[in-house]
Design a protein around this motif. Structure first.
Motif, PDB file in Angstrom:
ATOM      1  N   ARG A   1       1.599   3.878  -3.063  1.00 26.67           N
ATOM      2  CA  ARG A   1       1.220   5.299  -3.018  1.00 26.67           C
ATOM      3  C   ARG A   1       2.417   6.200  -3.325  1.00 26.67           C
ATOM      4  NH1 ARG A   1      -2.740   7.750   1.447  1.00 26.67           N
ATOM      5  NH2 ARG A   1      -2.442   9.562   0.116  1.00 26.67           N
TER       6      ARG A   1
ATOM      7  N   THR B   1      -8.543   6.510   0.486  1.00 27.69           N
ATOM      8  CA  THR B   1      -8.110   6.447  -0.915  1.00 27.69           C
ATOM      9  C   THR B   1      -8.935   5.437  -1.733  1.00 27.69           C
ATOM     10  OG1 THR B   1      -6.370   4.900  -0.221  1.00 27.69           O
ATOM     11  CG2 THR B   1      -5.715   7.199  -0.557  1.00 27.69           C
ATOM     12  N   GLU B   2      -9.992   4.884  -1.109  1.00 25.87           N
ATOM     13  CA  GLU B   2     -10.802   3.934  -1.890  1.00 25.87           C
ATOM     14  C   GLU B   2     -11.689   4.714  -2.857  1.00 25.87           C
ATOM     15  OE1 GLU B   2     -12.250  -0.181  -0.651  1.00 25.87           O
ATOM     16  OE2 GLU B   2     -13.990   1.095  -0.241  1.00 25.87           O
TER      17      GLU B   2
ATOM     18  N   HIS C   1      -8.205   0.818 -10.065  1.00 22.67           N
ATOM     19  CA  HIS C   1      -6.906   1.479  -9.883  1.00 22.67           C
ATOM     20  C   HIS C   1      -6.254   1.737 -11.249  1.00 22.67           C
ATOM     21  CE1 HIS C   1      -3.030   2.603  -8.260  1.00 22.67           C
ATOM     22  NE2 HIS C   1      -2.462   1.728  -9.084  1.00 22.67           N
TER      23      HIS C   1
ATOM     24  N   TYR D   1       0.834  -1.207   0.000  1.00 17.89           N
ATOM     25  CA  TYR D   1       0.000   0.000   0.000  1.00 17.89           C
ATOM     26  C   TYR D   1       0.871   1.261   0.000  1.00 17.89           C
ATOM     27  CZ  TYR D   1      -3.251   3.668   1.264  1.00 17.89           C
ATOM     28  OH  TYR D   1      -3.959   4.848   1.249  1.00 17.89           O
TER      29      TYR D   1
ATOM     30  N   CYS E   1      -6.532   5.889  -6.895  1.00 22.28           N
ATOM     31  CA  CYS E   1      -7.324   5.268  -5.823  1.00 22.28           C
ATOM     32  C   CYS E   1      -6.944   3.792  -5.722  1.00 22.28           C
ATOM     33  CB  CYS E   1      -8.816   5.384  -6.151  1.00 22.28           C
ATOM     34  SG  CYS E   1      -9.215   4.678  -7.767  1.00 22.28           S
ATOM     35  N   ASN E   2      -7.436   3.112  -4.641  1.00 21.20           N
ATOM     36  CA  ASN E   2      -7.326   1.650  -4.496  1.00 21.20           C
ATOM     37  C   ASN E   2      -5.886   1.127  -4.635  1.00 21.20           C
ATOM     38  OD1 ASN E   2     -10.046   2.095  -4.498  1.00 21.20           O
ATOM     39  ND2 ASN E   2     -10.533   0.760  -6.209  1.00 21.20           N
ATOM     40  N   TYR E   3      -5.074   1.374  -3.588  1.00 18.35           N
ATOM     41  CA  TYR E   3      -3.656   0.991  -3.653  1.00 18.35           C
ATOM     42  C   TYR E   3      -3.347  -0.353  -2.984  1.00 18.35           C
ATOM     43  CZ  TYR E   3      -3.116   5.908  -4.877  1.00 18.35           C
ATOM     44  OH  TYR E   3      -3.230   7.129  -5.492  1.00 18.35           O
TER      45      TYR E   3
ATOM     46  N   ASP F   1      -6.897   1.450   2.399  1.00 17.00           N
ATOM     47  CA  ASP F   1      -7.628   2.402   1.551  1.00 17.00           C
ATOM     48  C   ASP F   1      -8.774   3.058   2.321  1.00 17.00           C
ATOM     49  OD1 ASP F   1      -6.502   2.588  -1.176  1.00 17.00           O
ATOM     50  OD2 ASP F   1      -6.798   0.432  -1.205  1.00 17.00           O
TER      51      ASP F   1
END
Ligand SMILES: [Zn+2]
Ligand SMILES: [Zn+2]
Length: 264
Positions: free
Chosen positions: A122, A241-242, A219, A118, A226-228, A236
């Protein structure tokens, strides 16, 4: 001294060959199974999440770059297993730490790996790093199972380093390490299928915690904003970050083709 050096070289070369064969075999087995699932089942049942197929040219590139990543992984993991630093904490005898620790270490490494992916993911999306670390992976906008290791040299090294470093920090049974490599390969293939294989009810149960193909597909198609996460949704969620419409996108992706047609 010469004989000692030759013996060391031969041990390391054997470890490299074994890891190269293991990683290449694992890549081919998981990606070909994913590809067969798409061709024989998923593409007949559901629409592609992104709405577009990958070109053969993209797949050829993915295979080539994945092969390079596999070489790097094999070098690093062979270095870990042949204890090149003299500080490896990998072990073979279960009695050394017991069964309970074996189970605990598997869960721990799963959470640590998800956390590592994650945060490095990012970071790699920061404009300064993106072009050197992660641009190649995002050339696959409409991902395929073969995209899983299509990485820049720097990104492949970073992913390989996780398992190398963890073998120096934590006592890990070799079965736990091997099992984790399988789990991460399978999770990666599921993330890059391009078609959602889970049932609609998934979100009401384990899908609250675990990622899906739709999660990682978004992603790739939403410009990497988004979605890492890799296995879990929690980082997330915590970090906001979702993708806001993830659950709606999942429900669309899980509509069967006939179900969709009947609504038209
Ligand atoms: Zn990806
Ligand atoms: Zn990305």
């Amino acid at each position: 001294m010469l004989i000692y050096n030759l013996c060391q070289f031969s041990t390391q070369f054997t470890a490299f060959s074994l890891f190269f064969g293991f990683t290449l075999g694992r890549y081919l087995m998981t990606t070909l199974l994913g590809w067969a699932a798409i061709k024989l089942y998923l593409s007949r049942l559901r629409a592609r999440i992104s709405g577009k197929n990958a070109s053969m040219q993209q797949i050829r590139k993915e295979l080539l770059y994945s092969l390079r990543s596999i070489l790097i992984f094999a070098l690093l993991w062979a270095a870990a297993s042949s204890d090149i630093t003299g500080h490896s904490r990998l072990y073979w005898q279960i009695q050394e730490h017991g069964w309970r620790y074996l189970g605990f270490s598997f869960l721990l490494i799963l959470i640590l790996h998800d956390t590592f992916v994650y945060w490095t993911h990012r970071l790699m999306h920061q404009p300064l790093l993106f072009r050197y670390f992660h641009k190649l992976h995002h050339c696959s906008v409409h991902s395929t199972p073969f995209s899983i290791y299509s990485f820049d040299l720097a990104e492949a090294t970073l992913h390989g380093l996780f398992f190398f470093l963890i073998s120096l920090l934590l006592p890990l049974h070799n079965i736990v390490l091997g099992g984790m490599l399988w789990v991460s390969g399978i999770a990666n293939v599921i993330g890059h299928l391009g078609y959602e294989p889970m049932p609609q009810a998934w979100l009401q149960s384990l899908g609250k915690l675990f990622n899906t193909t739709t999660h990682h597909d978004l992603h790739h198609t939403k410009g990497g904003q988004c979605n890492y996460g890799l296995y879990f949704r929690f980082w997330d969620w915590i970090m906001g970050t979702e993708y806001p419409d993830y659950e709606a996108a999942f429900l669309t992706a899980t509509q069967n083709v006939t179900q969709k047609d009947s609504h038209l």
